[in-house]
Design an enzyme around this catalytic site. Structure first.
Site, mmCIF file in Angstrom:
data_model
loop_
_atom_site.group_PDB
_atom_site.id
_atom_site.type_symbol
_atom_site.label_atom_id
_atom_site.label_comp_id
_atom_site.label_asym_id
_atom_site.label_seq_id
_atom_site.Cartn_x
_atom_site.Cartn_y
_atom_site.Cartn_z
ATOM 1 N N HIS A 182 97.920 -41.553 96.985
ATOM 2 C CA HIS A 182 98.503 -41.663 95.922
ATOM 3 C C HIS A 182 98.450 -40.306 95.209
ATOM 4 C CE1 HIS A 182 97.335 -45.946 96.782
ATOM 5 N NE2 HIS A 182 98.615 -45.755 97.020
ATOM 6 N N CYS A 239 109.247 -27.989 84.384
ATOM 7 C CA CYS A 239 109.617 -26.577 85.677
ATOM 8 C C CYS A 239 108.897 -26.867 86.807
ATOM 9 C CB CYS A 239 109.013 -25.666 84.225
ATOM 10 S SG CYS A 239 107.536 -24.956 84.425
ATOM 11 N N PHE A 250 87.641 -48.753 91.241
ATOM 12 C CA PHE A 250 88.856 -49.614 90.246
ATOM 13 C C PHE A 250 88.113 -50.822 89.787
ATOM 14 C CE2 PHE A 250 91.244 -46.397 89.454
ATOM 15 C CZ PHE A 250 91.114 -45.348 91.058
ATOM 16 N N ARG A 251 87.936 -51.761 90.850
ATOM 17 C CA ARG A 251 87.657 -53.287 90.470
ATOM 18 C C ARG A 251 86.833 -54.237 90.752
ATOM 19 N NH1 ARG A 251 92.891 -51.418 92.954
ATOM 20 N NH2 ARG A 251 94.762 -51.559 91.764
ATOM 21 N N SER A 278 90.250 -52.871 98.730
ATOM 22 C CA SER A 278 90.165 -53.837 98.068
ATOM 23 C C SER A 278 91.412 -54.571 98.837
ATOM 24 C CB SER A 278 90.434 -54.701 96.631
ATOM 25 O OG SER A 278 91.233 -53.657 95.890
#
Ligand code: APR
Length: 257
Positions: free
Chosen positions: A123, A134, A35-36, A198
């Protein structure tokens, strides 16, 4: 590096309850961007656009979300577990592994052979999608095929409700059982090994510190420095696959420091 590897081998030998805590860095060698890091997901997309509140409040936000998700799911779909995932399976075979706490949604620990009951997906997971009304559950593959056929915002084919991947978005409530169990196990382990994170996203990033404050030894294996490095007994800045391979070789070879 060899001396640091040997210290980790010694720490594992001395331990009875080892937790492995992983982040996106354990899957980059499987072709899934993190991600980073430069080229990571949040360098291409603005994370502000993907908060849960935005997702449930506007069709436009959902369309932006699904566009990102359609692209993000492709490398997950084609990824294969790598040496780091396999090393965690080897560690489980030693009988010392308490659990794997992962922030990843790619299911690669389980696909490498880690016992599903030992993997805590903090996550959530990207391999299934649920209707927020529903609760009907869909395999992600099915929804991906809708998206690849041009559907911009998939809707539940039973109730017309909003569909969302079973991942935890920013601003979304953490899964209570997984969160509680992760902190409880962290308080009861004697060694926690971080691989490829991280350590900036909360509450996940507090789990390694919870273990350390409860008396466990902390090891961090990450390509780049993290904010928690100063709390660790051993820090190795290197590639997860190679480092974990060498640690397991050291453990298996029985050679002492
Ligand atoms: N070997 C070792 N470390 C690596 C490797 C590798 N092959 N590839 C990347 N890394 C390291 C990077 O240096 C970086 O510090 O992995 C770390 C990944 O950090 P992030 O991209 O921040 O990912 P992560 O810590 O898992 O993010 C946490 O943030 O975006 C949310 O929900 C998402 O679960 C994710 C959470």
């Amino acid at each position: 590096m060899e001396e640091l590897i040997q210290r980790v081998v010694e720490l594992i030998r001395q331990s009875k309850k080892v937790i492995v805590f992983t982040g996106a860095g354990v899957s980059t060698e499987s072709g899934i961007p993190d991600f980073r890091s430069p080229g990571g997901v949040w360098h291409k997309y603005n994370p502000e656009d993907f908060y849960y509140q935005k997702f449930i409040s506007s069709e436009e936000s959902r369309e932006k979300y699904w566009q990102m998700s359609r692209e993000f799911y492709e490398p997950i779909k084609s990824a294969q577990p790598n040496a780091a995932h396999r090393a965690v399976v080897e560690l489980e075979k030693t009988g010392k592994l308490d659990c794997v706490i992962t922030q990843n949604v790619d299911n690669l620990h389980q696909r490498a052979g880690s016992s599903p009951e030992k993997v805590i997906e903090l996550h959530g997971t990207a391999v299934s999608v649920s209707c927020l009304t529903c609760r009907k559950k869909y395999p992600r593959e099915e929804i991906q095929s809708w998206l690849l056929r041009g559907v911009r915002v998939p809707k539940c084919d039973t109730c017309g409700g909003i569909l969302k991947p079973d991942t935890v978005s920013f601003g979304q409530a953490m899964p209570p059982r997984e969160t509680e169990e992760s902190f409880r196990r962290a308080r009861n382990c004697d060694l926690l090994i971080v691989i490829g994170s991280s350590l900036v996203v909360q509450p996940a990033a507090s789990i390694p510190l919870e273990a350390r404050e409860s008396g466990a030894k902390l090891v961090i294996i990450n390509r780049d420095p993290t904010y928690h490095d100063s709390y660790a007994e051993v820090v190795i800045h290197g590639p997860a696959g190679e480092v974990m391979d060498r640690i397991m070789d050291g453990l298996k070879s029985g050679n002492r420091a």
